[in-house]
Design an enzyme around this catalytic site. Structure first.
Site, short mmCIF file in Angstrom:
data_model
loop_
_atom_site.label_atom_id
_atom_site.label_comp_id
_atom_site.label_asym_id
_atom_site.label_seq_id
_atom_site.Cartn_x
_atom_site.Cartn_y
_atom_site.Cartn_z
N SER A 95 0.83 -1.29 0.05
CA SER A 95 0.10 -0.01 -0.04
C SER A 95 0.74 1.24 -0.05
CB SER A 95 -0.92 -0.07 1.25
OG SER A 95 -0.14 0.01 2.31
N TYR A 150 16.11 -3.57 13.97
CA TYR A 150 15.88 -3.84 12.60
C TYR A 150 16.93 -4.71 11.90
CZ TYR A 150 15.35 -2.29 7.61
OH TYR A 150 14.99 -2.21 6.53
N LYS A 155 16.80 -8.01 9.73
CA LYS A 155 17.26 -8.29 8.36
C LYS A 155 18.44 -9.32 8.16
CE LYS A 155 14.29 -5.23 6.22
NZ LYS A 155 13.21 -5.88 5.55
N SER A 177 15.19 -7.32 1.58
CA SER A 177 16.10 -7.24 2.73
C SER A 177 16.55 -5.63 2.65
CB SER A 177 17.24 -8.23 2.68
OG SER A 177 18.03 -8.15 3.69
N1 LIG Z 1 12.91 2.62 2.64
C1 LIG Z 1 14.23 2.29 2.63
O1 LIG Z 1 15.16 3.07 2.91
C2 LIG Z 1 14.58 0.91 2.69
C3 LIG Z 1 15.78 0.71 2.88
C4 LIG Z 1 16.03 -0.93 2.78
C5 LIG Z 1 15.01 -1.60 2.97
N2 LIG Z 1 13.75 -1.41 3.00
C6 LIG Z 1 12.68 -2.33 3.15
O2 LIG Z 1 11.92 -2.10 2.11
C7 LIG Z 1 10.69 -2.82 2.65
C8 LIG Z 1 9.63 -1.48 2.25
O3 LIG Z 1 9.62 -0.44 3.03
P1 LIG Z 1 9.40 0.89 2.43
O4 LIG Z 1 10.66 1.80 2.51
O5 LIG Z 1 8.52 0.86 1.26
O6 LIG Z 1 8.64 1.53 3.68
P2 LIG Z 1 7.09 1.76 4.06
O7 LIG Z 1 6.41 2.91 3.03
O8 LIG Z 1 6.74 2.09 5.36
O9 LIG Z 1 6.25 0.29 3.55
C9 LIG Z 1 6.17 -0.64 4.35
C10 LIG Z 1 4.93 -1.39 4.11
O10 LIG Z 1 4.77 -2.46 4.93
C11 LIG Z 1 3.42 -2.61 5.30
N3 LIG Z 1 3.25 -3.18 6.86
C12 LIG Z 1 3.88 -2.88 7.87
N4 LIG Z 1 3.56 -3.68 8.88
C13 LIG Z 1 2.68 -4.67 8.22
C14 LIG Z 1 1.99 -5.89 8.62
N5 LIG Z 1 1.84 -6.43 9.84
N6 LIG Z 1 1.35 -6.52 7.67
C15 LIG Z 1 1.42 -6.17 6.28
N7 LIG Z 1 1.78 -5.23 5.88
C16 LIG Z 1 2.62 -4.34 6.89
C17 LIG Z 1 3.30 -1.25 5.69
O11 LIG Z 1 1.64 -1.02 5.70
P3 LIG Z 1 0.66 -0.16 6.42
O12 LIG Z 1 0.92 1.19 5.46
O13 LIG Z 1 -0.51 -0.40 6.61
O14 LIG Z 1 1.62 0.30 7.75
C18 LIG Z 1 3.70 -0.52 4.29
O15 LIG Z 1 2.92 -0.85 3.34
C19 LIG Z 1 10.51 -3.06 3.97
O16 LIG Z 1 10.99 -4.44 4.08
C20 LIG Z 1 11.99 -2.40 4.54
O17 LIG Z 1 12.71 -2.73 5.52
C21 LIG Z 1 13.40 -0.15 2.89
#
Ligand SMILES: NC(=O)c1ccc[n+]([C@@H]2O[C@H](COP(=O)([O-])OP(=O)(O)OC[C@H]3O[C@@H](n4cnc5c(N)ncnc54)[C@H](OP(=O)(O)O)[C@@H]3O)[C@@H](O)[C@H]2O)c1
Length: 306
Positions: free
Chosen positions: A13, A152, A156, A138
């Site tokens: 989402s 965190y 990972k 990851s």
């Molecule tokens: N952004 C970065 O810099 C970065 C860097 C490295 C890795 N990542 C990884 O990339 C992935 C996506 O992160 P993002 O940056 O896109 O962050 P984000 O915008 O916060 O997206 C995280 C998503 O996970 C969902 N979520 C959280 N808890 C959940 C649950 N219990 N069940 C189902 N969905 C759940 C959230 O839904 P809600 O909106 O409903 O909470 C949201 O859609 C994550 O695994 C994160 O660790 C991100």
């Protein structure tokens, strides 16, 4: 043929998940977009709707009954999942001393335990077909740890270890396992970072021993994210490219900084690497309870007078 394959993505989402969802809807795959029930309206708000090839379903990855329901429907109607994308994730900011057991569990439940359960549930059908793709998002946090991100990184690192084992285990059935590792991404992800009860208090109280850790690391991380050239869309492109590869590797760094860190980890001796990283931490010499700083605080001066 993409048109005969079913892809399921979790946490679709916002952020990387939403960008991947958009990109997937333009392919020939049958797509199951999932998100927590309360976040489902965001799909319509972003112009994503159900169609013959697109289903939108509630899935809080931590809820066993929702995991079973969405996978049973996929099995019944589309013959199971061919490509599982574990994207949902949360991030806590806290030093080790400030993570209580329930907070550590909450971090591990979303980022590690739930994706592993999703994998466990899709594997029987993938083994029966002797094919399948498991792609888990990851992080650079899964190859290196930074202060205030212990929980965190632990989640990972756990994913990295489990997927490495899985890579060997399911290869005989032709199932491919990949960890996509984004570094800093210019997204809302780190703004949505969660504080624990203790880390929240410490960031705001000058006399707290870890106060300097938080007030230096939080803007440092925010700045690295803002400066990053990577966006959710660029990471989504890496995801799509990876699931289309005939032989995707176990690890795919998804941003420039991730590629640099992966290289550094390979070529720089571990002790030198940690020393270098320590020296690069913002104002690290001021961290910890400097007596001079504490003595300047009004409440401590009051204590002394009493
Ligand atoms: N952004 C970065 O810099 C970065 C860097 C490295 C890795 N990542 C990884 O990339 C992935 C996506 O992160 P993002 O940056 O896109 O962050 P984000 O915008 O916060 O997206 C995280 C998503 O996970 C969902 N979520 C959280 N808890 C959940 C649950 N219990 N069940 C189902 N969905 C759940 C959230 O839904 P809600 O909106 O409903 O909470 C949201 O859609 C994550 O695994 C994160 O660790 C991100």
């Amino acid at each position: 043929m993409e048109s005969e394959k079913t892809v399921l993505i979790t946490g679709a989402s916002t952020g990387i998940g939403l960008a991947t969802a958009r990109a997937l809807c333009g392919t020939g795959y049958r797509v199951i977009l999932t998100a927590r029930r309360s976040s489902l309206p965001r799909f319509a708000a972003r112009g994503i709707e159900e169609s013959v090839h697109v289903r939108i379903r509630p899935l809080d990855v931590t809820k066993p009954e929702e995991r079973l329901a969405v996978l049973a429907e996929a099995e019944r109607d589309w013959g199971g999942i061919d490509v599982l994308i574990n994207n949902a994730g949360v991030s806590y900011r806290a030093v080790v001393e400030h993570v209580a057991e329930d907070e550590r569990l909450a971090q591990m439940n979303v980022n590690f335990r739930s994706p592993m359960e999703m994998i466990r549930l899709v594997l029987p059908s993938m083994r029966a077909k002797r094919a399948g793709r498991i792609l888990t998002i990851s992080s650079v946090g899964g190859m290196m740890a930074m202060p205030t991100m212990a929980a965190y990184s632990a989640s990972k690192f756990a994913l990295e270890g489990a997927h490495e084992a899985l890579w060997y285990e399911v290869r005989p059935w032709g199932i491919r396992v990949t960890l996509v590792q984004p570094g800093f991404v210019d997204s809302d992800g780190f703004q949505k970072v969660r504080y624990t009860a203790e880390s929240d208090r410490s960031e705001h109280e000058l006399a707290e021993p870890y106060h300097e850790h938080y007030v230096n690391m939080s803007p440092f991380i925010a700045k690295l994210m803002r400066m990053s050239m990577a966006t959710p869309d660029s990471v989504a492109r890496v995801v799509i490219k990876t699931i289309r590869r005939r032989r995707p590797p176990l690890r795919v760094p998804a941003t420039m900084d991730a590629r640099v860190f992966a290289l550094l980890r390979r070529i720089v001796p571990r002790s030198m690497y940690h020393w270098l990283l320590y020296r690069m931490l913002p104002n690290v010499r001021t961290w910890g309870p400097s007596e001079e700083r504490i003595s300047l605080l009004p409440n401590r001066a009051d204590d002394g007078e009493r």
